[in-house]
Scaffold this motif. Structure first.
Motif, PDB file in Angstrom:
ATOM      1  N   CYS A 153       8.976  -4.218  53.676  1.00 15.42           N
ATOM      2  CA  CYS A 153       9.586  -5.168  52.739  1.00 15.42           C
ATOM      3  C   CYS A 153       8.529  -5.801  51.838  1.00 15.42           C
ATOM      4  O   CYS A 153       8.791  -6.072  50.653  1.00 15.42           O
ATOM      5  N   THR A 157       8.724  -5.476  47.663  1.00 18.90           N
ATOM      6  CA  THR A 157       8.930  -6.678  46.845  1.00 18.90           C
ATOM      7  C   THR A 157       7.639  -7.159  46.180  1.00 18.90           C
ATOM      8  O   THR A 157       7.599  -8.254  45.620  1.00 18.90           O
ATOM      9  N   LEU A 238      17.568  -3.948  45.035  1.00 16.88           N
ATOM     10  CA  LEU A 238      17.075  -4.756  46.147  1.00 16.88           C
ATOM     11  C   LEU A 238      17.347  -6.233  45.888  1.00 16.88           C
ATOM     12  O   LEU A 238      17.195  -6.715  44.767  1.00 16.88           O
ATOM     13  N   SER A 239      17.745  -6.945  46.932  1.00 14.97           N
ATOM     14  CA  SER A 239      18.022  -8.378  46.819  1.00 14.97           C
ATOM     15  C   SER A 239      17.547  -9.091  48.076  1.00 14.97           C
ATOM     16  O   SER A 239      17.441  -8.489  49.153  1.00 14.97           O
ATOM     17  N   ILE A 240      17.284 -10.378  47.913  1.00 18.35           N
ATOM     18  CA  ILE A 240      16.910 -11.219  49.057  1.00 18.35           C
ATOM     19  C   ILE A 240      18.152 -11.974  49.505  1.00 18.35           C
ATOM     20  O   ILE A 240      18.806 -12.656  48.705  1.00 18.35           O
ATOM     21  N   ALA A 241      18.511 -11.831  50.775  1.00 19.94           N
ATOM     22  CA  ALA A 241      19.688 -12.488  51.340  1.00 19.94           C
ATOM     23  C   ALA A 241      19.254 -13.406  52.472  1.00 19.94           C
ATOM     24  O   ALA A 241      18.121 -13.335  52.965  1.00 19.94           O
ATOM     25  N   LEU A 256      24.514 -13.250  50.126  1.00 25.14           N
ATOM     26  CA  LEU A 256      23.835 -12.587  49.023  1.00 25.14           C
ATOM     27  C   LEU A 256      23.601 -13.563  47.876  1.00 25.14           C
ATOM     28  O   LEU A 256      24.243 -14.622  47.811  1.00 25.14           O
ATOM     29  N   PRO A 257      22.710 -13.220  46.950  1.00 25.97           N
ATOM     30  CA  PRO A 257      22.566 -14.036  45.744  1.00 25.97           C
ATOM     31  C   PRO A 257      23.924 -14.147  45.045  1.00 25.97           C
ATOM     32  O   PRO A 257      24.629 -13.159  44.886  1.00 25.97           O
ATOM     33  N   GLU A 276      15.249 -15.151  55.866  1.00 19.66           N
ATOM     34  CA  GLU A 276      15.436 -14.360  54.649  1.00 19.66           C
ATOM     35  C   GLU A 276      15.160 -12.898  54.955  1.00 19.66           C
ATOM     36  O   GLU A 276      14.178 -12.563  55.635  1.00 19.66           O
ATOM     37  N   LEU A 278      15.530  -8.661  53.341  1.00 20.46           N
ATOM     38  CA  LEU A 278      15.692  -7.796  52.175  1.00 20.46           C
ATOM     39  C   LEU A 278      16.867  -6.860  52.428  1.00 20.46           C
ATOM     40  O   LEU A 278      16.962  -6.240  53.489  1.00 20.46           O
ATOM     41  N   GLU A 281      21.319  -2.256  47.956  1.00 22.96           N
ATOM     42  CA  GLU A 281      22.654  -1.803  47.574  1.00 22.96           C
ATOM     43  C   GLU A 281      22.652  -0.284  47.499  1.00 22.96           C
ATOM     44  O   GLU A 281      21.737   0.326  46.931  1.00 22.96           O
ATOM     45  N   TRP A 290      26.045  -2.492  51.077  1.00 19.24           N
ATOM     46  CA  TRP A 290      24.708  -3.014  51.300  1.00 19.24           C
ATOM     47  C   TRP A 290      24.219  -2.614  52.683  1.00 19.24           C
ATOM     48  O   TRP A 290      25.013  -2.418  53.603  1.00 19.24           O
TER      49      TRP A 290
END
Length: 383
Positions: A153, A157, A238-241, A256-257, A276, A278, A281, A290
């Motif tokens: 991760c 990122t 990719l998103s930070i959840a 999710l954001p 937190e 990563l 999708e 996801w």
């Protein structure tokens, strides 16, 4: 205790043996020799074949089923001091063998990372990534499990693409791609390398981490996409959840954001609310889908656990009143915990469960009370 390991150590007669198959057979044969060298171990010799570029084990499920039957008979006849059978497999083909052992009143537990807890055909135990590490002869890199996910991760990122050295572990000619490993243990795929690229095993290549490979299941450990140069950065999709709660022993709810929530497959004990993580999708599906990649921070300290992905045993101290109702329990060290049992279980005082933490609640004195979830069916009360 006896340990029987079914593994492909030979291939079919007259088979064409590729370099990849030859190396896999040699690896399996070394492992089989190590098993047989142990006073507890016996190898059940199956076959390893290569079909359309994929390696497949043959006969191992039948060998396991036969050994379950033999072991059950030995326990009933008093020829074995064992009191139960644990099978490290989620193969449904073994269910008739489980039922055979159960008919002889021999407890049998299917043990795997996931899936077995959803089947009513046998008792089960879920294994975390830390537990699997303890079962292995040695890791294939510096890191394993949660620590390896966290390192990956960090690469995914980073402000700019990470460029690192990877070693070839297999050339998949039919798919025109290289499978490689970093010294951390991370695996990656390099699709369609130039024709002059060395595909020899252990050949070294300087490559950039440019994304994540599609996976057949959201439970699969993530593999990296590798290229000589990145063409898009940051990596799309990719998103930070943020973890909000555990819904089942192997599914965690994340925010999710934007505020929407998703339930994702996750290794047992791998996160706590507030962590937190990563998430990625999957672009290959019609609806947004996801999957969890890994944690972005260090593991929270949990009283009673040095590694929350390795279950501890907790004994029920106050029996339940209905199926799935939470009960009080105690770890071997004397620490009190709350246990969320399987939905079909009404725990009795004295029942034993394997548990992992899912939440820690602050107390007025500054200490924490740990909420746990059972990652097994009830074990024997005498255990």
């Amino acid at each position: 205790m006896e340990v029987h390991v079914a593994i492909g150590t030979t291939t079919t007669p007259n088979a064409t043996v590729s370099e990849r198959l030859r190396h896999a057979l040699e690896t399996n044969q070394r492992y089989a020799a190590a098993v047989n060298a142990s006073s507890l171990g016996t190898t059940l010799h199956g076959r390893l074949v290569e079909r359309k570029g994929e390696l497949e084990e043959k006969l191992v499920d039948v060998l396991c089923a036969m050994q379950i039957a033999r072991s059950a008979h030995d326990i009933v006849a008093g020829r074995s001091q064992a009191r139960a059978i644990v099978v490290l497999s989620e193969d449904m083909d073994l269910i008739p063998a489980y039922q055979f052992a159960q008919d002889l009143q021999v407890p049998v537990y299917a043990a795997a990372c996931a899936t077995v807890d959803t089947r009513p055909d046998a008792s089960w135990i879920l294994l975390g990534e830390g537990s699997l590490r303890l079962l292995c002869e040695r890791p294939l890199g510096r890191l394993v499990g949660r620590d390896l996910r966290q390192e990956m991760c960090r690469w995914l990122t980073a402000p700019t693409p990470y460029r690192m050295q990877f070693r070839v572990i297999a050339w998949e000619k039919g798919k025109n791609r290289l499978r490689l490993r970093h010294n951390s243990g991370a695996l990656g795929i390099w699709d369609a390398p130039p024709s002059n690229t060395s595909t020899d095993r252990e050949a070294r290549h300087e490559l950039e981490v440019v994304g994540l490979e599609p996976c057949g299941s959201d439970r699969d450990f993530p593999h990296l996409t590798l290229r000589p140069r990145s063409t898009a950065w940051p990596i799309p999709g990719l998103s930070i959840a943020t973890v909000t709660r555990w819904k089942t022993p192997t599914r965690v709810e994340v925010r999710l954001p934007g505020g929407s929530s998703r339930a994702l497959s996750a290794p047992i004990g791998s996160a706590l609310p507030g962590d937190e993580v990563l998430v990625a999708e999957d672009p290959g599906r019609r609806q947004a889908s996801w999957r969890l990649v890994g944690p972005l921070g260090t593991q929270q300290e949990v009283p009673g656990w040095s590694d929350s992905t390795v279950p501890s045993l907790a004994r029920v101290t106050t029996g339940g009143t209905s199926p799935g109702a939470r009960v009080r329990g105690m770890l071997a060290e004397g620490q009190e915990v709350t246990i969320q049992p399987p939905g079909s279980d009404t725990p009795r005082t004295g029942d034993l469960y394997a548990v992992v933490p899912i939440q820690k609640v602050g107390l007025p004195d500054g200490a924490f009370h740990v909420m746990t979830v059972a990652v097994s069916r009830a074990l024997t009360a005498a255990g």
